[in-house]
Structure formats: C-alpha cells, structure tokens
Design a protein around this motif. Structure first.
Motif, PDB file in Angstrom:
ATOM      1  N   ALA A  81       0.846  -1.194   0.000  1.00  0.00           N
ATOM      2  CA  ALA A  81       0.000   0.000   0.000  1.00  0.00           C
ATOM      3  C   ALA A  81       0.878   1.239   0.000  1.00  0.00           C
ATOM      4  O   ALA A  81       1.832   1.326   0.778  1.00  0.00           O
ATOM      5  N   GLY A  82       0.583   2.165  -0.883  1.00  0.00           N
ATOM      6  CA  GLY A  82       1.333   3.409  -0.932  1.00  0.00           C
ATOM      7  C   GLY A  82       2.798   3.222  -1.282  1.00  0.00           C
ATOM      8  O   GLY A  82       3.640   4.031  -0.901  1.00  0.00           O
ATOM      9  N   GLY A  83       3.117   2.133  -1.987  1.00  0.00           N
ATOM     10  CA  GLY A  83       4.490   1.864  -2.373  1.00  0.00           C
ATOM     11  C   GLY A  83       5.292   1.099  -1.337  1.00  0.00           C
ATOM     12  O   GLY A  83       6.415   0.668  -1.611  1.00  0.00           O
ATOM     13  N   ALA A  84       4.758   0.927  -0.145  1.00  0.00           N
ATOM     14  CA  ALA A  84       5.451   0.184   0.910  1.00  0.00           C
ATOM     15  C   ALA A  84       4.969  -1.265   0.922  1.00  0.00           C
ATOM     16  O   ALA A  84       3.832  -1.560   0.552  1.00  0.00           O
ATOM     17  N   MET A  85       5.840  -2.159   1.363  1.00  0.00           N
ATOM     18  CA  MET A  85       5.478  -3.571   1.435  1.00  0.00           C
ATOM     19  C   MET A  85       5.838  -4.122   2.801  1.00  0.00           C
ATOM     20  O   MET A  85       6.927  -3.881   3.329  1.00  0.00           O
ATOM     21  N   GLY A  86       4.903  -4.851   3.385  1.00  0.00           N
ATOM     22  CA  GLY A  86       5.127  -5.514   4.657  1.00  0.00           C
ATOM     23  C   GLY A  86       4.161  -6.678   4.774  1.00  0.00           C
ATOM     24  O   GLY A  86       3.601  -7.139   3.780  1.00  0.00           O
ATOM     25  N   ALA A  87       3.951  -7.132   5.972  1.00  0.00           N
ATOM     26  CA  ALA A  87       3.000  -8.217   6.210  1.00  0.00           C
ATOM     27  C   ALA A  87       2.119  -7.829   7.386  1.00  0.00           C
ATOM     28  O   ALA A  87       2.506  -7.002   8.223  1.00  0.00           O
ATOM     29  N   MET A  88       0.937  -8.419   7.446  1.00  0.00           N
ATOM     30  CA  MET A  88       0.035  -8.082   8.544  1.00  0.00           C
ATOM     31  C   MET A  88      -0.735  -9.303   9.032  1.00  0.00           C
ATOM     32  O   MET A  88      -0.960 -10.261   8.288  1.00  0.00           O
ATOM     33  N   TYR A  89      -1.088  -9.231  10.291  1.00  0.00           N
ATOM     34  CA  TYR A  89      -1.936 -10.218  10.958  1.00  0.00           C
ATOM     35  C   TYR A  89      -3.134  -9.446  11.495  1.00  0.00           C
ATOM     36  O   TYR A  89      -2.983  -8.551  12.316  1.00  0.00           O
ATOM     37  N   ILE A  90      -4.324  -9.778  11.009  1.00  0.00           N
ATOM     38  CA  ILE A  90      -5.544  -9.055  11.385  1.00  0.00           C
ATOM     39  C   ILE A  90      -6.086  -9.614  12.692  1.00  0.00           C
ATOM     40  O   ILE A  90      -6.572 -10.746  12.750  1.00  0.00           O
ATOM     41  N   ILE A  91      -6.003  -8.830  13.750  1.00  0.00           N
ATOM     42  CA  ILE A  91      -6.509  -9.228  15.065  1.00  0.00           C
ATOM     43  C   ILE A  91      -8.000  -8.907  15.185  1.00  0.00           C
ATOM     44  O   ILE A  91      -8.768  -9.672  15.762  1.00  0.00           O
ATOM     45  N   ILE A 100      -4.328  -4.521  13.840  1.00  0.00           N
ATOM     46  CA  ILE A 100      -3.454  -5.467  13.155  1.00  0.00           C
ATOM     47  C   ILE A 100      -2.037  -5.382  13.714  1.00  0.00           C
ATOM     48  O   ILE A 100      -1.663  -4.399  14.344  1.00  0.00           O
ATOM     49  N   ILE A 101      -1.274  -6.439  13.484  1.00  0.00           N
ATOM     50  CA  ILE A 101       0.170  -6.354  13.601  1.00  0.00           C
ATOM     51  C   ILE A 101       0.678  -6.132  12.186  1.00  0.00           C
ATOM     52  O   ILE A 101       0.370  -6.891  11.276  1.00  0.00           O
ATOM     53  N   PHE A 102       1.443  -5.061  11.986  1.00  0.00           N
ATOM     54  CA  PHE A 102       2.009  -4.767  10.667  1.00  0.00           C
ATOM     55  C   PHE A 102       3.510  -4.581  10.801  1.00  0.00           C
ATOM     56  O   PHE A 102       3.988  -3.971  11.766  1.00  0.00           O
ATOM     57  N   GLY A 103       4.241  -5.095   9.830  1.00  0.00           N
ATOM     58  CA  GLY A 103       5.675  -4.867   9.860  1.00  0.00           C
ATOM     59  C   GLY A 103       6.418  -5.631   8.796  1.00  0.00           C
ATOM     60  O   GLY A 103       5.833  -6.266   7.914  1.00  0.00           O
ATOM     61  N   THR A 104       7.732  -5.554   8.889  1.00  0.00           N
ATOM     62  CA  THR A 104       8.616  -6.220   7.945  1.00  0.00           C
ATOM     63  C   THR A 104       9.939  -6.514   8.627  1.00  0.00           C
ATOM     64  O   THR A 104      10.375  -5.763   9.507  1.00  0.00           O
ATOM     65  N   ALA A 105      10.590  -7.593   8.206  1.00  0.00           N
ATOM     66  CA  ALA A 105      11.890  -7.960   8.764  1.00  0.00           C
ATOM     67  C   ALA A 105      13.045  -7.314   8.020  1.00  0.00           C
ATOM     68  O   ALA A 105      14.195  -7.419   8.456  1.00  0.00           O
ATOM     69  N   ILE A 106      12.766  -6.608   6.901  1.00  0.00           N
ATOM     70  CA  ILE A 106      13.864  -6.099   6.068  1.00  0.00           C
ATOM     71  C   ILE A 106      13.755  -4.611   5.748  1.00  0.00           C
ATOM     72  O   ILE A 106      14.604  -4.066   5.054  1.00  0.00           O
ATOM     73  N   GLY A 107      12.727  -3.947   6.218  1.00  0.00           N
ATOM     74  CA  GLY A 107      12.578  -2.515   5.974  1.00  0.00           C
ATOM     75  C   GLY A 107      11.711  -2.194   4.770  1.00  0.00           C
ATOM     76  O   GLY A 107      11.568  -3.005   3.845  1.00  0.00           O
ATOM     77  N   THR A 108      11.118  -0.996   4.785  1.00  0.00           N
ATOM     78  CA  THR A 108      10.280  -0.548   3.664  1.00  0.00           C
ATOM     79  C   THR A 108      10.051   0.954   3.799  1.00  0.00           C
ATOM     80  O   THR A 108      10.389   1.562   4.816  1.00  0.00           O
ATOM     81  N   GLU A 109       9.441   1.545   2.776  1.00  0.00           N
ATOM     82  CA  GLU A 109       9.178   2.988   2.768  1.00  0.00           C
ATOM     83  C   GLU A 109       7.991   3.273   1.869  1.00  0.00           C
ATOM     84  O   GLU A 109       7.802   2.595   0.849  1.00  0.00           O
ATOM     85  N   GLY A 110       7.176   4.263   2.222  1.00  0.00           N
ATOM     86  CA  GLY A 110       6.046   4.583   1.365  1.00  0.00           C
ATOM     87  C   GLY A 110       5.206   5.746   1.863  1.00  0.00           C
ATOM     88  O   GLY A 110       5.616   6.532   2.715  1.00  0.00           O
ATOM     89  N   HIS A 111       4.022   5.817   1.316  1.00  0.00           N
ATOM     90  CA  HIS A 111       3.025   6.863   1.542  1.00  0.00           C
ATOM     91  C   HIS A 111       1.994   6.324   2.531  1.00  0.00           C
ATOM     92  O   HIS A 111       1.506   5.202   2.374  1.00  0.00           O
ATOM     93  N   THR A 112       1.659   7.109   3.558  1.00  0.00           N
ATOM     94  CA  THR A 112       0.710   6.613   4.561  1.00  0.00           C
ATOM     95  C   THR A 112      -0.706   6.467   4.032  1.00  0.00           C
ATOM     96  O   THR A 112      -1.501   5.685   4.558  1.00  0.00           O
ATOM     97  N   GLY A 113      -1.057   7.249   2.986  1.00  0.00           N
ATOM     98  CA  GLY A 113      -2.444   7.357   2.585  1.00  0.00           C
ATOM     99  C   GLY A 113      -3.127   8.449   3.389  1.00  0.00           C
ATOM    100  O   GLY A 113      -2.651   8.846   4.468  1.00  0.00           O
ATOM    101  N   THR A 186      -2.274  -3.583  -5.840  1.00  0.00           N
ATOM    102  CA  THR A 186      -2.478  -4.858  -6.535  1.00  0.00           C
ATOM    103  C   THR A 186      -2.759  -4.634  -8.009  1.00  0.00           C
ATOM    104  O   THR A 186      -2.223  -5.338  -8.874  1.00  0.00           O
ATOM    105  N   PHE A 187      -3.592  -3.650  -8.315  1.00  0.00           N
ATOM    106  CA  PHE A 187      -4.012  -3.416  -9.696  1.00  0.00           C
ATOM    107  C   PHE A 187      -3.017  -2.557 -10.481  1.00  0.00           C
ATOM    108  O   PHE A 187      -2.928  -2.670 -11.704  1.00  0.00           O
TER     109      PHE A 187
END
Length: 216
Positions: A81-91, A100-113, A186-187
């Motif tokens: 989303a917004g050019g950033a990539m991570g993973a999430m777990y929807i609580i 949610i838990i959102f994050g990444t093990a390797i870093g990312t950067e983007g637009h918050t929306g 995605t699109f």
C-alpha cells in the motif's frame, strides 16, 4: 425531474445519517489508544525483542478481555500500500475499527495514505521514521520501540522503516473507505491477486462476524 428530486432526497438523507453516525463514533469503539499503548508496553517489558512472543502476549491478553471480537489465528498476509510492502496479521476488523500487527523484517518505505480514520502505530520493535513537508520541516519524526505514531484522520505523511520493524496498528473511524488504498497497488503494480483474495477473505469474515455480534 422526478428522478432528480428522488436523488436529491436520497443524498440529503444519506448525508444526515452519515453526519449523525459520525458524531456517534465514540460509542462504537471497543478499544482505546491508551489501553493498547499500555498493553504494548507491557508486552515489550515482558519479552523485549522476541517479537513472536510480544505478538502472542498482545493477542492473548485482548482475547481474554474481548473473546468474541479477537482473531487468534495468525493468518499473516503480505500488504502492499502506498508503495510500501510488509506483512500483517488481522486481530480485529469491523466497520469502525481495525487492529493489526504490521511490519517487515527487512525494511520498507512509502506513503501513509489519507484516511477516514485516526491511525495509531504502536512500535513493538525497531524504529519508524516519518516526514511531513513544510517551511520548517527538515528533520524526520522518529518513533522508537515503545512509542506511538498518531496519524490523524485526513493527514498524510511519508514513512520509513530502515530495518526490521513491527507495530500494533490501530485505526478508529470509518474503515471501509480505507480498503481502496490497501487494494490499489495490486491493480497498479503487484498483480498479486492471491494475496488480494486472502486479505479480502479474512477482512470480510471478521467484519461480518463482528456485525453479526452487533459491533459496528
């Protein structure tokens, strides 16, 4: 002419209903930023940088307090989303809140929306940087482990996680309009429709389940 009259009446009724419900948002919430911040701090103090244990601590504590509204299955999915990539777990996901838990093990950067909800990013591990342009804005906002980055409804920032960073992300407001931002990459870029399907399935299931329980 009659069609325009009906359309005008519908828009007026819808607007009145929306503004009424918007003024009543606080009555729909089952979480609070203060409660979640305290929980995040407790989890960090108990487990430090053992992020798996931190996440499990948070989910189990919330489940004890709100068993009908918490998803304990760690159904991790990628999120672009917004050019950033991570993973999430929807609580938790409902019409007026998501957690949610959102994050990444390797870093990312983007637009918050720019969103229809307030977003509270409770940093569980690592550091998040943020930036808002302005005449006196030449230094990054820095959010280390244990801090909270509050993105107010309607605001927008650039954000970055240089290395491994995970957060307990809580949004409160109108959640469905936020989904478009979460789907757009995605699109326009990834074409990862399997992840889109998994995200939609889990989010939709949790929203419907909470609606069934009377939680807007």
């Amino acid at each position: 002419m009659r069609t325009l009259t009906y359309l005008g009446a519908f828009v007026a009724l819808f607007s009145a209903l929306f503004y009424y419900l918007d003024s009543q948002l606080d009555s729909f919430y089952i979480f609070s930023p203060q409660q979640l911040h305290s929980l995040a701090i407790d989890a960090i103090e108990a487990h430090g940088n053992d992020t798996a244990s931190v996440v499990s601590y948070i989910a189990k504590d919330l489940h004890e307090k709100l068993p009908l509204h918490i998803n304990l299955d760690e159904e991790w999915v990628f999120n672009n989303a917004g050019g950033a990539m991570g993973a999430m777990y929807i609580i938790h996901a409902s019409i007026t809140e998501y957690l949610i838990i959102f994050g990444t093990a390797i870093g990312t950067e983007g637009h918050t929306g720019r969103h229809t909800a307030d977003d509270y990013f409770h940093i569980l591990r690592g550091t998040q940087l943020a930036y808002t342009p302005g005449p006196n804005s030449y230094e990054p906002e820095i959010y280390p482990q244990g801090s909270v980055h509050h993105l107010r409804r309607g605001d927008v920032k650039q954000y970055k996680m240089d290395e491994a960073c995970f957060a307990l992300e809580y949004a409160r407001g109108w959640i469905p309009p936020m989904l478009g931002f979460g789907y757009a990459d995605t699109f326009s870029s990834t074409l990862d429709f399997w992840t889109l399907w998994r995200t939609t399935a889990v989010t939709g299931r949790e929203m419907v389940r909470n609606l069934w329980l009377g939680k807007l």
